[in-house]
Design a protein around this motif. Sequence first.
Motif, mmCIF file in Angstrom:
data_model
loop_
_atom_site.group_PDB
_atom_site.id
_atom_site.type_symbol
_atom_site.label_atom_id
_atom_site.label_comp_id
_atom_site.label_asym_id
_atom_site.label_seq_id
_atom_site.Cartn_x
_atom_site.Cartn_y
_atom_site.Cartn_z
ATOM 1 N N ASN A 15 0.836 -1.191 0.000
ATOM 2 C CA ASN A 15 0.000 0.000 0.000
ATOM 3 C C ASN A 15 0.879 1.252 0.000
ATOM 4 O O ASN A 15 2.110 1.172 0.138
ATOM 5 C CB ASN A 15 -0.928 -0.007 1.216
ATOM 6 C CG ASN A 15 -0.153 -0.124 2.509
ATOM 7 O OD1 ASN A 15 0.447 0.846 2.985
ATOM 8 N ND2 ASN A 15 -0.151 -1.316 3.108
ATOM 9 N N LEU A 16 0.260 2.413 -0.136
ATOM 10 C CA LEU A 16 1.001 3.676 -0.190
ATOM 11 C C LEU A 16 1.736 3.965 1.112
ATOM 12 O O LEU A 16 2.813 4.581 1.106
ATOM 13 C CB LEU A 16 0.050 4.832 -0.513
ATOM 14 C CG LEU A 16 -0.514 4.882 -1.943
ATOM 15 C CD1 LEU A 16 -1.398 6.107 -2.101
ATOM 16 C CD2 LEU A 16 0.624 4.916 -2.971
ATOM 17 N N PHE A 17 1.189 3.525 2.231
ATOM 18 C CA PHE A 17 1.834 3.788 3.511
ATOM 19 C C PHE A 17 3.082 2.934 3.689
ATOM 20 O O PHE A 17 4.039 3.352 4.335
ATOM 21 C CB PHE A 17 0.839 3.548 4.647
ATOM 22 C CG PHE A 17 -0.388 4.387 4.527
ATOM 23 C CD1 PHE A 17 -0.367 5.739 4.854
ATOM 24 C CD2 PHE A 17 -1.572 3.848 4.033
ATOM 25 C CE1 PHE A 17 -1.488 6.536 4.719
ATOM 26 C CE2 PHE A 17 -2.707 4.636 3.892
ATOM 27 C CZ PHE A 17 -2.663 5.978 4.234
ATOM 28 N N GLU A 18 3.063 1.751 3.091
ATOM 29 C CA GLU A 18 4.264 0.916 3.103
ATOM 30 C C GLU A 18 5.370 1.582 2.297
ATOM 31 O O GLU A 18 6.539 1.571 2.691
ATOM 32 C CB GLU A 18 3.948 -0.463 2.533
ATOM 33 C CG GLU A 18 5.104 -1.445 2.548
ATOM 34 C CD GLU A 18 5.569 -1.835 3.928
ATOM 35 O OE1 GLU A 18 6.793 -2.020 4.124
ATOM 36 O OE2 GLU A 18 4.721 -1.937 4.835
ATOM 37 N N LEU A 19 5.010 2.201 1.167
ATOM 38 C CA LEU A 19 5.994 2.938 0.375
ATOM 39 C C LEU A 19 6.549 4.125 1.168
ATOM 40 O O LEU A 19 7.746 4.414 1.109
ATOM 41 C CB LEU A 19 5.356 3.434 -0.922
ATOM 42 C CG LEU A 19 4.943 2.365 -1.940
ATOM 43 C CD1 LEU A 19 4.277 3.025 -3.145
ATOM 44 C CD2 LEU A 19 6.137 1.537 -2.386
#
Length: 209
Positions: free
Chosen positions: A160-164
Amino acid sequence: MQASPWQGLFEADKRLFFVAICLLTFLVLLLKKSFIESEIAAFEIMEAQGRNQAFHLTNFIQYVTIPFFYAWKFLLIAFVLWTGCFMFGHKFSFGNTWSVVMASELVFFIPELLKIGWFTFFETDPSIWEVKAFYPFSLLQLTDWTQIDERYYYPLKTLNLFELAYWFLLAKGIQHFTPKIKNRAYLIVMGSYVVGLMLWLLFFLIVFK
């Protein structure tokens, strides 16, 4: 010499920061259970039938194991990242690695708060499966989760974007303590943590039943 904008984040007192993360997690978990789980019909039925003792016990275990969960998670990821620094020929103290990992964890509170907001103000009568499958800005949200095997929920939620953003913060932390590395910090994160994460997700898919 101009102070780094990341100094306050990565150089905070380790003990106080750890306690703050645990307390914040406790609060978020309490909010999730109060505003989401309590509204799920399945839990209300079990409550009426007096069959919710097991859920109360599970909740209690979740609360008391928060510090142990984070201690293990930070230790494992810090070790992977610390090893990656040495693999790329850079000396990096384990204490600084721990600080970077711990500070970067803050980004994962954002999706949890978004989840609470979503099921509190928009999807106010969710099923247990809708709650289980929800993770904002993840690959799972781009699919019809009702049509895919449950084994793919966790991997698709993890990407997900938060992992990035977490990868970005890890690299920024390395750059903060070793400014000469510059863009090699991203290679270190990709070559250690990201590779390890992909192997873990592959392992999960293999052993999931």
